[in-house]
Scaffold this motif. Sequence first.
Motif, PDB file in Angstrom:
ATOM      1  N   GLY A  25       1.920  41.248  26.248  1.00  0.00           N
ATOM      2  CA  GLY A  25       2.368  42.520  25.685  1.00  0.00           C
ATOM      3  C   GLY A  25       3.737  42.431  25.039  1.00  0.00           C
ATOM      4  O   GLY A  25       4.202  43.403  24.437  1.00  0.00           O
ATOM      5  N   ALA A  26       4.386  41.277  25.151  1.00  0.00           N
ATOM      6  CA  ALA A  26       5.691  41.085  24.507  1.00  0.00           C
ATOM      7  C   ALA A  26       5.549  41.207  22.996  1.00  0.00           C
ATOM      8  O   ALA A  26       4.492  40.911  22.429  1.00  0.00           O
ATOM      9  CB  ALA A  26       6.267  39.719  24.875  1.00  0.00           C
ATOM     10  N   LYS A  27       6.609  41.642  22.352  1.00  0.00           N
ATOM     11  CA  LYS A  27       6.583  41.841  20.908  1.00  0.00           C
ATOM     12  C   LYS A  27       7.330  40.717  20.179  1.00  0.00           C
ATOM     13  O   LYS A  27       8.396  40.285  20.625  1.00  0.00           O
ATOM     14  CB  LYS A  27       7.220  43.188  20.549  1.00  0.00           C
ATOM     15  N   VAL A  28       6.741  40.262  19.083  1.00  0.00           N
ATOM     16  CA  VAL A  28       7.388  39.269  18.230  1.00  0.00           C
ATOM     17  C   VAL A  28       7.317  39.767  16.791  1.00  0.00           C
ATOM     18  O   VAL A  28       6.438  40.553  16.432  1.00  0.00           O
ATOM     19  CB  VAL A  28       6.722  37.879  18.350  1.00  0.00           C
ATOM     20  N   GLN A  79      -2.785  41.664  35.004  1.00  0.00           N
ATOM     21  CA  GLN A  79      -4.177  41.205  34.922  1.00  0.00           C
ATOM     22  C   GLN A  79      -4.252  39.762  34.443  1.00  0.00           C
ATOM     23  O   GLN A  79      -5.016  38.953  34.979  1.00  0.00           O
ATOM     24  CB  GLN A  79      -4.963  42.116  33.977  1.00  0.00           C
ATOM     25  N   TRP A  80      -3.456  39.411  33.448  1.00  0.00           N
ATOM     26  CA  TRP A  80      -3.454  38.053  32.896  1.00  0.00           C
ATOM     27  C   TRP A  80      -2.979  37.044  33.937  1.00  0.00           C
ATOM     28  O   TRP A  80      -3.585  35.990  34.121  1.00  0.00           O
ATOM     29  CB  TRP A  80      -2.555  38.010  31.661  1.00  0.00           C
ATOM     30  N   ARG A  81      -1.880  37.362  34.626  1.00  0.00           N
ATOM     31  CA  ARG A  81      -1.335  36.425  35.615  1.00  0.00           C
ATOM     32  C   ARG A  81      -2.268  36.245  36.805  1.00  0.00           C
ATOM     33  O   ARG A  81      -2.443  35.132  37.299  1.00  0.00           O
ATOM     34  CB  ARG A  81       0.046  36.900  36.084  1.00  0.00           C
ATOM     35  N   GLY A 120       9.733  42.356  25.885  1.00  0.00           N
ATOM     36  CA  GLY A 120       8.916  43.469  26.330  1.00  0.00           C
ATOM     37  C   GLY A 120       7.724  42.989  27.145  1.00  0.00           C
ATOM     38  O   GLY A 120       7.520  41.789  27.354  1.00  0.00           O
ATOM     39  N   LYS A 121       6.905  43.922  27.571  1.00  0.00           N
ATOM     40  CA  LYS A 121       5.746  43.607  28.397  1.00  0.00           C
ATOM     41  C   LYS A 121       4.890  44.852  28.561  1.00  0.00           C
ATOM     42  O   LYS A 121       5.411  45.952  28.704  1.00  0.00           O
ATOM     43  CB  LYS A 121       6.214  43.117  29.780  1.00  0.00           C
ATOM     44  N   ILE A 122       3.577  44.669  28.510  1.00  0.00           N
ATOM     45  CA  ILE A 122       2.656  45.735  28.873  1.00  0.00           C
ATOM     46  C   ILE A 122       2.226  45.435  30.296  1.00  0.00           C
ATOM     47  O   ILE A 122       1.450  44.505  30.544  1.00  0.00           O
ATOM     48  CB  ILE A 122       1.447  45.799  27.925  1.00  0.00           C
ATOM     49  N   GLU A 123       2.752  46.187  31.233  1.00  0.00           N
ATOM     50  CA  GLU A 123       2.658  45.846  32.649  1.00  0.00           C
ATOM     51  C   GLU A 123       1.228  45.572  33.109  1.00  0.00           C
ATOM     52  O   GLU A 123       0.949  44.557  33.752  1.00  0.00           O
ATOM     53  CB  GLU A 123       3.276  46.967  33.491  1.00  0.00           C
ATOM     54  N   GLY A 124       0.320  46.479  32.802  1.00  0.00           N
ATOM     55  CA  GLY A 124      -1.052  46.328  33.267  1.00  0.00           C
ATOM     56  C   GLY A 124      -1.713  45.060  32.745  1.00  0.00           C
ATOM     57  O   GLY A 124      -2.375  44.327  33.489  1.00  0.00           O
ATOM     58  N   LEU A 125      -1.531  44.780  31.445  1.00  0.00           N
ATOM     59  CA  LEU A 125      -2.118  43.589  30.851  1.00  0.00           C
ATOM     60  C   LEU A 125      -1.493  42.319  31.410  1.00  0.00           C
ATOM     61  O   LEU A 125      -2.186  41.319  31.647  1.00  0.00           O
ATOM     62  CB  LEU A 125      -1.937  43.618  29.327  1.00  0.00           C
ATOM     63  N   LEU A 147      -1.165  38.751  23.368  1.00  0.00           N
ATOM     64  CA  LEU A 147      -2.288  39.041  24.258  1.00  0.00           C
ATOM     65  C   LEU A 147      -2.616  37.852  25.161  1.00  0.00           C
ATOM     66  O   LEU A 147      -3.263  38.017  26.197  1.00  0.00           O
ATOM     67  CB  LEU A 147      -3.531  39.423  23.450  1.00  0.00           C
ATOM     68  N   ASP A 148      -2.175  36.653  24.759  1.00  0.00           N
ATOM     69  CA  ASP A 148      -2.447  35.462  25.575  1.00  0.00           C
ATOM     70  C   ASP A 148      -1.467  34.380  25.157  1.00  0.00           C
ATOM     71  O   ASP A 148      -1.017  34.336  24.014  1.00  0.00           O
ATOM     72  CB  ASP A 148      -3.887  34.987  25.368  1.00  0.00           C
ATOM     73  N   ILE A 149      -1.124  33.516  26.108  1.00  0.00           N
ATOM     74  CA  ILE A 149      -0.268  32.369  25.819  1.00  0.00           C
ATOM     75  C   ILE A 149      -0.786  31.185  26.609  1.00  0.00           C
ATOM     76  O   ILE A 149      -1.149  31.315  27.774  1.00  0.00           O
ATOM     77  CB  ILE A 149       1.219  32.650  26.152  1.00  0.00           C
ATOM     78  N   GLU A 150      -0.833  30.038  25.957  1.00  0.00           N
ATOM     79  CA  GLU A 150      -1.350  28.822  26.575  1.00  0.00           C
ATOM     80  C   GLU A 150      -0.440  27.657  26.237  1.00  0.00           C
ATOM     81  O   GLU A 150      -0.025  27.496  25.085  1.00  0.00           O
ATOM     82  CB  GLU A 150      -2.770  28.548  26.064  1.00  0.00           C
ATOM     83  N   ASP A 151      -0.109  26.860  27.230  1.00  0.00           N
ATOM     84  CA  ASP A 151       0.674  25.648  27.020  1.00  0.00           C
ATOM     85  C   ASP A 151      -0.302  24.515  26.720  1.00  0.00           C
ATOM     86  O   ASP A 151      -0.920  23.963  27.625  1.00  0.00           O
ATOM     87  CB  ASP A 151       1.498  25.334  28.276  1.00  0.00           C
TER      88      ASP A 151
END
Length: 247
Positions: A195-198, A230-232, A222-227, A95-99
């Motif tokens: 939205g990528a799956k791990v 919106q995130w980017r 993978g990816k959930i396009e809408g999310l 749902l989120d990724i942060e460096d």
Amino acid sequence: MTSNPHQQITTHLLTTKSLPVSPTWLTTFLASTTTSTSRTIPLSALTQTALFRILTSDIRDSLSTTNPSTLLPVDIFDPTIQERRLNGPIPLQVLDIEDIGTSLWSQVEAIERVERGEAIRGREIVRTVNVGEDSEAAAAENNNNNNAAGGGGGGGGGDSNGTHRLILQDAAGTRAVGLEFARVNGIGLGKLAIGAKVIVRDVTVARGLVMLTPESCVVLGGKIEGLDVQWREGRKERLLERINGGV
């Protein structure tokens, strides 16, 4: 097509990808596939299509929650539990990724270089032809390499593969914070979409943090396009708010 594609697809995706497919979702998928074409679809192609749909879906809809071992503990955030191990395998979506290995300003600057169509080569700023999230990842990586190699300004604060912090969610909707304890292939800004799956298995949870390592975490993609869009689109604004607010 086999007389029982439902069972064979379920078994295949569970044994090869550790994805416990929801029977309801799969029934709907098979019905839509059957009615959308009159030709017979090979089982292998049908299985790959099902996998693709799952990787681009919300796992709260597409995966089963009947087996507790494939879900996060509901008290995953409890900081009073010093350490515990989750056997899994547990499928999760990002749902989120942060460096957290790169300064906030460096990340904003990387986004702005992409917006201008620029990237860094050595100490030079050069124009790029293809602009997108991969360009941002490359710009940030080059910037961090320069900081690490030359000790220069900009506050890169880490190497190009800097530690990442993720918000993860299981099929029941339970969320957890994942911390890249060791570099995991496929995790990185511009590499891992929202939205990528791990899949995590035999993973250690230390005071509410899921410790991600190459041995305990596999990225399916993978990816959930809408999310993801919106995130980017909101990422630069969120970074600036944190800088201005000192969060």
